[in-house]
Enzyme design. Structure first.
Site, short mmCIF file in Angstrom:
data_model
loop_
_atom_site.label_atom_id
_atom_site.label_comp_id
_atom_site.label_asym_id
_atom_site.label_seq_id
_atom_site.Cartn_x
_atom_site.Cartn_y
_atom_site.Cartn_z
N GLU A 81 -1.20 6.49 -6.30
CA GLU A 81 -1.03 5.80 -5.53
C GLU A 81 0.27 6.68 -5.31
O GLU A 81 0.74 6.52 -3.81
CB GLU A 81 -1.55 5.15 -5.13
CG GLU A 81 -0.82 4.59 -3.98
CD GLU A 81 -0.95 4.59 -2.41
OE1 GLU A 81 -1.98 5.50 -2.91
OE2 GLU A 81 -0.58 4.43 -1.17
N ASP A 82 0.81 5.83 -6.09
CA ASP A 82 2.59 6.15 -6.73
C ASP A 82 3.46 7.44 -7.34
O ASP A 82 4.45 7.43 -7.31
CB ASP A 82 2.69 4.89 -7.45
CG ASP A 82 2.26 2.99 -6.52
OD1 ASP A 82 2.78 3.89 -4.60
OD2 ASP A 82 2.63 2.22 -6.62
#
Ligand code: MN
Length: 710
Positions: A76-77
């Site tokens: 995700e990041d």
């Protein structure tokens, strides 16, 4: 920040055969990927995944889960892709990380708390591997423990979400300690004054009566030792939120010790559990109805313990739970315990259980009242098996029937969106409008101003809402065409019964159907919102078809003037066999009430509107809807049985609606189509005879009667 070595030591503690290199590699990969990122508190970001992993070591989970925790925010990041994670750590870990990412992306928000139940269900449905939920819960726990560094507004939002979704989810998984901690961390944010007041009263209580925990623990240890039982006694104060909730529920003050303190006796074997119970009951008196033996009858999530409540000389009650050490471990870790790593042995993928099956399995041993909630959840899952849950780009949950398409979705959002729909994206990709939607997909509708629905959409849409809206829109767009088509349909319908579709017939039909013009009638007929049969009947209610059968049941009532239509009053739903009376309405014909209907009072001073009526004495078709209100035990299979009983009585179910769902019973309204009052009574008797039916009532509303238009 916990070092790689320290984390590995935590794992080795319960799993000596852990693959040290893989965990070290995941640690290095995660740290490298999050390099340069920081949490709001100023700490390096990677401290968060490491703490999450550490929380999971407390539940003694396998390497894949620990590695997933270390990597849970990478896809995700960071720049890490699914492929990169799969290459380095295998498909199993990549799928788990991806599962956590999907849950994270649900972006729940506080104004959607009414959808909390849907979200919890969706979590289960989306997580084919329950380890995904275990990691997500640990992630949320760490975020809640460190919530103080967030902006105030965000704190409230996260706390609400935790209270509504994550804490109950932890409870469902059997992880009571986590449920309590999540609740308490949320409580601290949502109601700091309430929490403070509980803590202040704790301190006051302590001042008044000394250390209750220490005193009672000491007493119990003494008694057990005297009886020659080796056991540990643990006393604890319940979390402020648990106490708060009990006070709210019972509307009681802070006086009952049993609501504040809990004691656990941990014995070395099962037999000693019962011996300890005997000893405790000998010394203190047992409170009736508070004894439960979950050792001989374990809960479905594996929980075993003996529960009892005893009261001392001063009348103060305390709760006691008695269990062995292994039972205690399961009670602490819940569902996770079934899958935690043991003895260095593991089958191919012991975690990959079907959560729906797991939840459904909860119903099997359902008996104790504590299980009701689990049971309800399972029933709901069953009921929702024919539905899909999709997401709007903003993260709203949209519930649709299985088989629904983007068209249904668009109309579910707003009729305007549906009508202007020109395309759809599912999970970011353009898809044809006839694509069937799946659980958890996010759907974006592409709209264009001035666009109108296509006729072909009627085949694509499955929901009534969409189909009605499409027909209506089509009718408006293509009014002329539908009027023409409607004219043809009307002509053939009237011809079918040997009549002519004259202008007069059409305007009479329009009037009786309360439509504003004959054209409106034809347009609706052309767009299939009305049938030819409806139109003919509106003009000739008493026609018979070729077989000599009544085309309509209107003749069922004797006493009407020619051409006068009747309808049954919704308030009393009279049946053939019951004494009736009619009230005339201009433009509406006659409304038929049961003679004892409360609603008739409204017409007392309008004798000119009363008409004497009787039911036709012959056999009536089963077309008269009656609403029954049933109170039924919340028990597996009871709904199905009720449907069968109704079917056996040759009655049709029109509609069924839950009006109340309590843990131990449901109340529902069933509208059934019946022949006459005799059939109704026989049906009610049959239903009442079922042991799971607590009550059957015929619903007769005290309706608000329109007194106008005499
Ligand atoms: Mn996280």
């Amino acid at each position: 920040m916990i070092s790689a070595d320290a984390l590995i030591a935590l794992v080795r503690d319960y799993n000596p055969k852990t693959n040290v290199d893989r965990i070290a590699a995941a640690y290095d990969f995660g740290r490298a990927m999050h390099d340069g990122q920081f949490r709001r508190s100023g700490e390096p970001y990677f401290s968060h995944p490491v703490e999450v992993a550490a929380i999971l070591t407390e539940q003694q989970l396998d390497d894949a889960t620990i590695i997933t925790a270390l990597l849970h925010d990478t896809i995700e990041d960071t720049d890490a892709s699914y492929g990169a994670v799969a290459d380095k750590f295998g498909d199993e870990v990549a799928m788990l990380v991806d599962g956590v990412t999907k849950l994270t992306n649900l972006q729940l928000s506080s104004h959607e708390t009414k959808q909390a139940e849907n979200f919890r269900k969706l979590f289960m449905a989306m997580s084919r591997d329950l380890r995904v939920i275990l990691v997500k819960l640990a992630d949320r726990l760490h975020n809640m423990r460190t919530i103080r560094s967030m902006a105030a507004e965000k704190q409230v939002q996260k706390a609400r979400e935790t209270m509504d979704i994550y804490a109950p989810l932890a409870g469902r998984m059997g992880m009571q300690w986590m449920r309590e901690e999540l609740e308490d961390l949320s409580f601290r944010v949502l109601n700091p004054e309430g929490r403070q007041s509980i803590i202040r009263r704790f301190i006051t209580l302590q001042k008044e009566s000394g250390d209750v925990i220490e005193r009672i623990t000491g007493d119990m240890k003494h008694e057990l030792a005297k009886a020659g039982i080796t056991a540990e006694v643990l006393g604890r104060a319940k979390k402020p939120y648990s106490i708060w909730r009990k006070m709210e529920e019972k509307g009681q003050g802070f006086s009952r010790l049993s609501d504040i303190y809990g004691f656990r006796i941990i014995t070395s074997n099962e037999e000693d559990c019962y011996r300890a119970l005997g000893t405790i009951h000998q010394r203190w008196s047992a409170v009736p109805d508070r004894f439960k033996d979950y050792i001989s009858q374990p809960k479905t999530n594996g929980y075993r313990s003996i529960h009892t409540t005893v009261s001392g000389r001063d009348g103060k009650r305390v709760e006691v739970q008695i269990r062995t050490r292994p039972m205690h471990d399961v009670a602490e870790t819940g569902v996770a315990a079934h899958w935690s790593y043991r003895d260095g042995v593991r089958s191919n993928n012991p975690f990959a259980v079907d959560p729906v099956k797991w939840v459904a399995g909860l119903t099997e041993q359902f008996d104790a009242e504590e299980d009701h909630e689990d049971f309800l959840e399972a029933v709901k899952l069953e009921m929702y098996a024919d539905q899909v849950f999709c997401f709007s780009p903003k993260g709203d949950v949209v519930k649709l029937p299985r088989g629904a398409t983007p068209i249904d979705y668009a109309y579910a959002i707003h009729t305007r969106i549906g009508s202007a729909c020109v395309g759809a994206k599912v999970d970011g990709l353009r898809v044809p409008l006839w694509t069937r939607l799946k659980n958890g997909q996010s759907v974006e509708i592409i709209i264009a101003e001035g666009q109108t629905p296509q006729v072909s959409w009627l085949d694509i849409a499955t929901t009534g809402k969409a189909r009605t809206a499409i027909r209506r829109a089509l009718r408006e767009v293509d009014r002329e065409r539908f009027i023409k088509l409607g004219r043809e349909l009307a002509r053939s319908a009237f011809e079918h019964v040997g009549r002519k579709s004259t202008d007069k017939a059409l305007s009479t039909a329009a009037k009786h159907l309360r439509l504003k013009s004959p054209d409106e009638l034809l347009a609706r007929l052309g767009s299939a919102e009305l049938t030819g049969h409806d139109v003919v009947q509106a003009v000739y209610p008493d026609l018979t078809n070729k077989d000599g059968e009544k085309v309509s049941p209107r003749r069922a009532v004797i006493g009407l003037s020619p051409g006068q239509s009747f309808e049954r009053a919704a308030c009393c739903q009279p049946l053939p066999g019951e004494r009736i009376i009619g009230i005339t309405f201009r433009g509406k014909g006659v409304v038929v009430h049961a003679i004892d209907c409360d609603g008739l009072g409204a017409y007392e001073d309008m004798p000119e509107r009363w008409v004497d009526l009787n039911w036709h004495s012959g056999t009536h078709p089963a077309v008269y809807g009656v609403t029954l209100e049933l109170t039924i035990c919340n028990d597996a299979g009871v709904l199905g049985r009720i449907c069968t009983l109704i079917g056996e009585k040759k009655a049709n179910i029109n509609d069924m609606e839950f009006i109340d769902r309590k843990p131990d019973y449901f109340r529902l309204r069933v509208n059934v189509e019946l022949r006459d009052v005799e059939q109704l009574h026989s049906l009610m008797l049959t239903l009442e005879a079922d042991s799971d039916v607590a009550a059957v009532d015929r619903l007769r509303e005290k309706a608000k009667h329109p007194v106008s238009a005499g």
